[in-house]
Write an enzyme that holds these catalytic residues in place. Structure first.
Site, PDB file in Angstrom:
ATOM      1  N   GLY A 114       0.838  -1.194   0.105  1.00 41.67           N
ATOM      2  CA  GLY A 114       0.172   0.067   0.147  1.00 41.67           C
ATOM      3  C   GLY A 114       0.821   1.262  -0.029  1.00 41.67           C
ATOM      4  CG  ASN A 136      -6.038  -8.098   0.701  1.00 40.63           C
ATOM      5  OD1 ASN A 136      -5.382  -7.106   0.726  1.00 40.63           O
ATOM      6  ND2 ASN A 136      -7.447  -8.481   1.448  1.00 40.63           N
ATOM      7  CB  THR A 139      -6.452  -0.531  -1.073  1.00 38.82           C
ATOM      8  OG1 THR A 139      -5.466  -0.729   0.180  1.00 38.82           O
ATOM      9  CG2 THR A 139      -7.840  -0.484  -0.476  1.00 38.82           C
ATOM     10  CG  ASP A 160      -7.511 -11.434   3.576  1.00 42.49           C
ATOM     11  OD1 ASP A 160      -7.706 -11.201   5.105  1.00 42.49           O
ATOM     12  OD2 ASP A 160      -8.320 -11.252   2.872  1.00 42.49           O
ATOM     13  NE  ARG A 208       4.613 -19.734  15.000  1.00 38.60           N
ATOM     14  CZ  ARG A 208       5.608 -19.795  14.473  1.00 38.60           C
ATOM     15  NH1 ARG A 208       6.730 -20.717  15.099  1.00 38.60           N
ATOM     16  NH2 ARG A 208       5.823 -19.341  13.345  1.00 38.60           N
ATOM     17  CE1 TYR A 247      -8.660   2.655   8.862  1.00 40.64           C
ATOM     18  CE2 TYR A 247      -9.221   4.734   9.692  1.00 40.64           C
ATOM     19  CZ  TYR A 247      -8.345   3.951   9.296  1.00 40.64           C
ATOM     20  OH  TYR A 247      -6.963   4.254   9.035  1.00 40.64           O
ATOM     21  NE  ARG A 288      -6.061   7.535   1.689  1.00 38.13           N
ATOM     22  CZ  ARG A 288      -5.169   6.791   2.154  1.00 38.13           C
ATOM     23  NH1 ARG A 288      -4.811   7.098   3.707  1.00 38.13           N
ATOM     24  NH2 ARG A 288      -4.648   5.987   1.632  1.00 38.13           N
TER      25      ARG A 288
HETATM   26  P1  NAD Z   1      -3.412   1.562   1.719  1.00 42.57           P
HETATM   27  O1  NAD Z   1      -4.993   1.257   1.519  1.00 42.57           O
HETATM   28  O2  NAD Z   1      -2.546   2.224   0.750  1.00 42.57           O
HETATM   29  O3  NAD Z   1      -2.764   0.216   2.187  1.00 42.57           O
HETATM   30  C1  NAD Z   1      -3.383  -0.607   2.825  1.00 42.57           C
HETATM   31  C2  NAD Z   1      -2.489  -1.979   2.447  1.00 42.57           C
HETATM   32  O4  NAD Z   1      -3.298  -3.151   3.163  1.00 42.57           O
HETATM   33  C3  NAD Z   1      -2.889  -2.148   0.987  1.00 42.57           C
HETATM   34  O5  NAD Z   1      -1.752  -2.513   0.062  1.00 42.57           O
HETATM   35  C4  NAD Z   1      -4.009  -3.436   1.020  1.00 42.57           C
HETATM   36  O6  NAD Z   1      -3.999  -4.130  -0.282  1.00 42.57           O
HETATM   37  C5  NAD Z   1      -3.759  -3.962   2.457  1.00 42.57           C
HETATM   38  N1  NAD Z   1      -4.562  -4.852   2.826  1.00 42.57           N
HETATM   39  C6  NAD Z   1      -5.686  -4.244   3.306  1.00 42.57           C
HETATM   40  N2  NAD Z   1      -6.686  -5.225   3.835  1.00 42.57           N
HETATM   41  C7  NAD Z   1      -5.699  -6.510   3.879  1.00 42.57           C
HETATM   42  C8  NAD Z   1      -5.975  -7.874   4.364  1.00 42.57           C
HETATM   43  N3  NAD Z   1      -7.148  -8.164   4.855  1.00 42.57           N
HETATM   44  N4  NAD Z   1      -5.087  -8.695   4.190  1.00 42.57           N
HETATM   45  C9  NAD Z   1      -3.643  -8.290   3.517  1.00 42.57           C
HETATM   46  N5  NAD Z   1      -3.620  -7.108   3.222  1.00 42.57           N
HETATM   47  C10 NAD Z   1      -4.639  -5.975   3.388  1.00 42.57           C
HETATM   48  O7  NAD Z   1      -3.583   2.798   3.039  1.00 42.57           O
HETATM   49  P2  NAD Z   1      -2.301   3.291   3.850  1.00 42.57           P
HETATM   50  O8  NAD Z   1      -2.662   4.887   3.636  1.00 42.57           O
HETATM   51  O9  NAD Z   1      -1.005   2.940   3.374  1.00 42.57           O
HETATM   52  O10 NAD Z   1      -2.517   3.094   5.320  1.00 42.57           O
HETATM   53  C11 NAD Z   1      -1.553   2.153   5.882  1.00 42.57           C
HETATM   54  C12 NAD Z   1      -1.770   1.822   7.365  1.00 42.57           C
HETATM   55  O11 NAD Z   1      -1.807   2.945   8.080  1.00 42.57           O
HETATM   56  C13 NAD Z   1      -3.266   1.403   7.684  1.00 42.57           C
HETATM   57  O12 NAD Z   1      -3.214   0.463   8.762  1.00 42.57           O
HETATM   58  C14 NAD Z   1      -3.952   2.674   8.136  1.00 42.57           C
HETATM   59  O13 NAD Z   1      -5.188   2.398   8.821  1.00 42.57           O
HETATM   60  C15 NAD Z   1      -2.767   3.228   8.850  1.00 42.57           C
HETATM   61  N6  NAD Z   1      -3.159   4.868   8.837  1.00 42.57           N
HETATM   62  C16 NAD Z   1      -2.770   5.656   7.569  1.00 42.57           C
HETATM   63  C17 NAD Z   1      -3.228   7.091   7.392  1.00 42.57           C
HETATM   64  C18 NAD Z   1      -3.119   7.941   6.203  1.00 42.57           C
HETATM   65  O14 NAD Z   1      -3.313   9.055   6.149  1.00 42.57           O
HETATM   66  N7  NAD Z   1      -2.360   7.275   5.165  1.00 42.57           N
HETATM   67  C19 NAD Z   1      -3.666   7.556   8.596  1.00 42.57           C
HETATM   68  C20 NAD Z   1      -4.013   6.785   9.743  1.00 42.57           C
HETATM   69  C21 NAD Z   1      -3.560   5.420   9.850  1.00 42.57           C
HETATM   70  N1  UDP Z   2     -12.714  15.976   1.805  1.00 47.29           N
HETATM   71  C1  UDP Z   2     -13.301  17.095   0.809  1.00 47.29           C
HETATM   72  N2  UDP Z   2     -13.158  16.690  -0.474  1.00 47.29           N
HETATM   73  C2  UDP Z   2     -12.696  15.775  -0.989  1.00 47.29           C
HETATM   74  C3  UDP Z   2     -12.194  14.514  -0.260  1.00 47.29           C
HETATM   75  C4  UDP Z   2     -12.285  14.817   1.420  1.00 47.29           C
HETATM   76  O1  UDP Z   2     -13.526  18.166   1.296  1.00 47.29           O
HETATM   77  O2  UDP Z   2     -12.638  15.643  -2.278  1.00 47.29           O
HETATM   78  C5  UDP Z   2     -12.643  16.296   3.274  1.00 47.29           C
HETATM   79  C6  UDP Z   2     -13.537  15.199   4.117  1.00 47.29           C
HETATM   80  O3  UDP Z   2     -15.007  15.543   4.159  1.00 47.29           O
HETATM   81  C7  UDP Z   2     -12.745  15.612   5.240  1.00 47.29           C
HETATM   82  C8  UDP Z   2     -11.329  15.717   5.053  1.00 47.29           C
HETATM   83  O4  UDP Z   2     -11.262  16.322   3.692  1.00 47.29           O
HETATM   84  O5  UDP Z   2     -13.131  16.545   6.328  1.00 47.29           O
HETATM   85  C9  UDP Z   2     -10.376  14.708   5.157  1.00 47.29           C
HETATM   86  O6  UDP Z   2     -10.907  13.692   4.318  1.00 47.29           O
HETATM   87  P1  UDP Z   2     -10.020  12.442   3.945  1.00 47.29           P
HETATM   88  O7  UDP Z   2     -10.961  11.428   3.368  1.00 47.29           O
HETATM   89  O8  UDP Z   2      -8.867  12.634   3.249  1.00 47.29           O
HETATM   90  O9  UDP Z   2      -9.530  11.693   5.486  1.00 47.29           O
HETATM   91  P2  UDP Z   2     -10.342  11.406   6.923  1.00 47.29           P
HETATM   92  O10 UDP Z   2      -9.345  12.517   7.580  1.00 47.29           O
HETATM   93  O11 UDP Z   2     -11.625  12.241   6.811  1.00 47.29           O
HETATM   94  O12 UDP Z   2     -10.211  10.241   7.325  1.00 47.29           O
END
Ligand code: NAD
Ligand code: UDP
Length: 427
Positions: A114, A136, A139, A160, A208, A247, A288
Site C-alpha cells: 500500500g 492481499n 487497495t 489475507d 510465537r 474503521y 482522500r
Molecule cells: P493503503 O490502502 O494504501 O494500504 C493498505 C494496504 O493493506 C494495501 O496494500 C491493502 O491491499 C492491504 N490490505 C488491506 N486489507 C488487507 C488484508 N485483509 N490482508 C492483507 N492485506 C490487506 O493505506 P495506507 O494509507 O498505506 O495505510 C496503511 C496503514 O496506515 C493502515 O493500517 C491505515 O489504517 C494506517 N493509517 C494511514 C493513514 C494515512 O493517512 N495514510 C492515517 C492513519 C492510519
Molecule cells: N474532503 C473534501 N473533499 C474531498 C475529499 C475529502 O472536502 O474530495 C474532506 C473530508 O470531508 C474530510 C477531509 O477532507 O473533512 C479529509 O478527508 P479524507 O477522506 O482525506 O480523510 P479523513 O481525515 O476524513 O479520514
C-alpha cells in the site's frame, strides 16, 4: 537533452533536506533522499522501442529530483502500434547497506504494497534488512514494490491477514487495513474482520516468534474529538454505529487486543496513531482529500470541498511518517504515540493551497491552463470529524521525532509525481 537543474528541498527551518532518517535507538535508518526518490519518481515505461534510448519527458522532469540515480529506472517499453508492453525488471537494484548478520533484521510488513507500506519497505530494504511483504492487494498494488522483486533480501506474499500466517521474524509492522473512507466503507464487515482477526493473527505470530509488534493505528480512534489538539490520553468521541465505525472501532479494538497481548503474554508492542498522511504512490482515486484535490486541479476539474470547508485537518508528508514509525519500533516507548504534523488547515484553505501549488508547477513547466479551476461545495459526509490536529509532545520526548517537511514542499513533490504519471498515461 541537457541535465535538469536540481530542485532543492528545504525543511521547516529552511535547511536543505538531502537525507531522511537518523541513527537512533541503535538502529540507523538514514538514507539518501535522491536514491529514495529514484524508486518512486520513475517512469512506469518508456513509449516505444525507438524512444527507449531517449529520455522520455517525465524522466527528464524527474531528473531534477534524482540527480545521478537514473540507473535504477524501469526500462519497460510500451509499443503503441500493437498496444502492448514489454515489462523488464530493473537493470540494477539500488545498493543496499551490507549489514553484519547480527544487525540484519527479518522484518514482516503487512499491507506492504500500500501507500505507507511501500515507502516503509523502500527504506528498510535500502537499510539492508530482510523484508517480507504480506498483502492481499485489496487497495495496494504489486507495482508499488515491484522494483524489489528478485532481490535476495525481498519476498512478497499474497495473503489475507484474516487467515493465520507463519514465518520467523524479528519485527512486525502491521499495516494491513484499507485507510481511505470510500475503501474502508466499501465492505464494512471485511474492514472489521481485517482489523480484529488480522491483528489477532499477527499478534499471535509475534507471541510465537517473540518478534516486536507495531500496529499502525489512527487519529480516527479520537473520532470527532471534543479535545483539541488530541493527546494520547484522550479517550475519543466515536459513533459506534455510523458509517466510519467499521474503521474507527476496528482500530480501537485492534489497540485493545494489542495491549491485551502485552499484558497477558508479554508481547513487545508499539502503537502508532497516525494522522492524515500524503505522498507519492497514494492511490489517486482512493477518495482522500489530498489525492482528490491534486488530481482534480491537474485535470482542470472543479475541486470538491465537502461541507462548508471549515473542518480542519493537519497533513504530514510520508517521509516524516516513515521516520516516526521506525523510531517508534526501535525505541522503548510502548504507550500509544501520535505521529502527525501540527500544521492545521481548514479544508477550504487547503483547497486553495493545492490549487496554488498545482498552478506554480504548471507555470514552471510552461503548461497553459484553459481556465482557473473552481472550488465547489458538496454535502458533508456523515460523522466527518470537525477538527483534527495531533499533540506530538510524546513523540518529541520519547522518540526525539518531529516532522521536517513543510506541507508546501511535500505537496509540490506529490503534484510533480501525479503530473508525470498523467503525461505518461499511467494515471
Ligand atoms: P493503503 O490502502 O494504501 O494500504 C493498505 C494496504 O493493506 C494495501 O496494500 C491493502 O491491499 C492491504 N490490505 C488491506 N486489507 C488487507 C488484508 N485483509 N490482508 C492483507 N492485506 C490487506 O493505506 P495506507 O494509507 O498505506 O495505510 C496503511 C496503514 O496506515 C493502515 O493500517 C491505515 O489504517 C494506517 N493509517 C494511514 C493513514 C494515512 O493517512 N495514510 C492515517 C492513519 C492510519
Ligand atoms: N474532503 C473534501 N473533499 C474531498 C475529499 C475529502 O472536502 O474530495 C474532506 C473530508 O470531508 C474530510 C477531509 O477532507 O473533512 C479529509 O478527508 P479524507 O477522506 O482525506 O480523510 P479523513 O481525515 O476524513 O479520514
Amino acid at each position: 537533452m541537457p541535465p535538469a537543474a536540481p530542485i532543492k528541498t528545504l525543511d521547516k527551518e529552511g535547511r536543505e533536506i538531502t537525507t531522511v532518517g537518523f541513527d537512533r535507538f541503535g538502529f540507523d535508518c538514514e538514507v539518501s533522499l535522491d536514491v529514495l526518490r529514484s524508486l518512486y519518481l520513475r517512469p512506469h515505461y518508456v513509449l516505444s522501442a525507438n524512444d527507449a534510448e531517449n529520455s522520455p519527458k517525465e524522466a527528464t522532469q524527474h531528473a531534477q529530483f534524482i540527480q545521478g540515480h537514473s540507473e535504477y529506472q524501469s526500462k519497460s517499453i510500451y509499443h503503441p502500434d500493437t498496444n502492448s508492453i514489454s515489462y523488464t525488471t530493473l537493470s540494477l537494484f539500488p545498493p543496499v547497506k551490507l549489514l553484519p548478520p547480527s544487525g540484519r533484521k527479518r522484518i514482516l510488513v503487512t499491507g506492504g504494497a500500500g501507500f505507507v507500506g511501500s515507502h516503509l519497505v523502500d527504506r528498510l530494504m535500502l537499510l539492508g534488512h530482510e523484508v517480507t511483504v504480506l498483502d492481499n492487494f485489496f487497495t495496494g498494488s504489486k507495482t508499488t514494490v515491484s522494483h524489489w522483486i528478485g532481490h535476495p533480501n525481498f519476498e512478497m506474499v499474497r495473503h489475507d491477514v484474516v487467515e493465520p500466517f507463519m514465518i520467523e521474524c524479528d519485527q512486525i509492522y502491521h499495516l494491513a487495513c484499507p485507510a481511505s473512507p470510500p475503501h474502508y466503507q466499501f465492505n464494512a464487515v471485511k474492514t472489521l474482520k481485517t482489523s480484529f482477526m488480522g491483528t489477532l493473527n499477527m499478534l499471535g505470530l509475534a507471541k510465537r516468534t517473540k518478534a516486536r509488534f507495531l500496529i499502525t493505528s489512527t487519529s480516527e480512534v479520537y473520532g470527532d474529538p471534543e479535545v483539541h489538539p488530541q493527546t494520547e490520553d484522550y479517550w475519543g468521541h466515536v459513533n459506534p454505529i455510523g458509517p466510519r465505525a467499521c474503521y474507527d472501532e476496528g482500530k480501537r479494538v485492534a489497540e485493545t487486543l494489542t495491549y491485551g497481548f502485552q499484558r497477558q503474554d508479554g508481547v513487545d508492542v508499539r502503537v502508532a496513531r497516525i494522522f492524515n498522511t500524503y505522498g507519492p504512490r497514494m492511490n489517486p482515486y482512493d477518495g482522500r482529500v489530498v489525492s482528490n484535490f491534486i488530481v482534480q486541479a491537474l485535470k482542470g476539474e472543479d475541486m470538491t470541498v465537502y461541507g462548508d470547508g471549515k473542518q480542519t485537518r493537519s497533513f504530514q508528508y510520508i517521509h516524516d511518517l516513515v521516520d516516526g514509525l521506525i523510531a517508534l519500533m526501535n525505541s522503548d516507548e510502548s504507550r500509544p504515540v501520535n505521529i502527525g504534523n501540527g500544521d492545521e488547515f481548514t479544508i477550504g484553505e487547503f483547497a486553495e493551497l493545492v490549487r496554488e501549488i498545482v498552478e506554480k508547477v504548471q507555470d514552471g513547466d510552461g503548461v497553459k491552463r484553459s481556465r482557473r479551476v473552481d472550488i465547489v461545495y458538496e454535502p458533508m459526509p456523515t460523522d466527518d470529524p470537525q477538527k483534527r490536529r495531533p499533540d506530538t509532545a510524546r513523540a518529541k520526548e520519547s522518540l526525539q521525532w518531529q516532522p521536517r517537511w513543510t506541507v508546501k514542499m511535500g505537496l509540490e513533490e506529490m503534484v510533480r509525481y501525479y503530473k508525470a504519471k498523467m503525461e505518461e498515461g499511467s494515471l
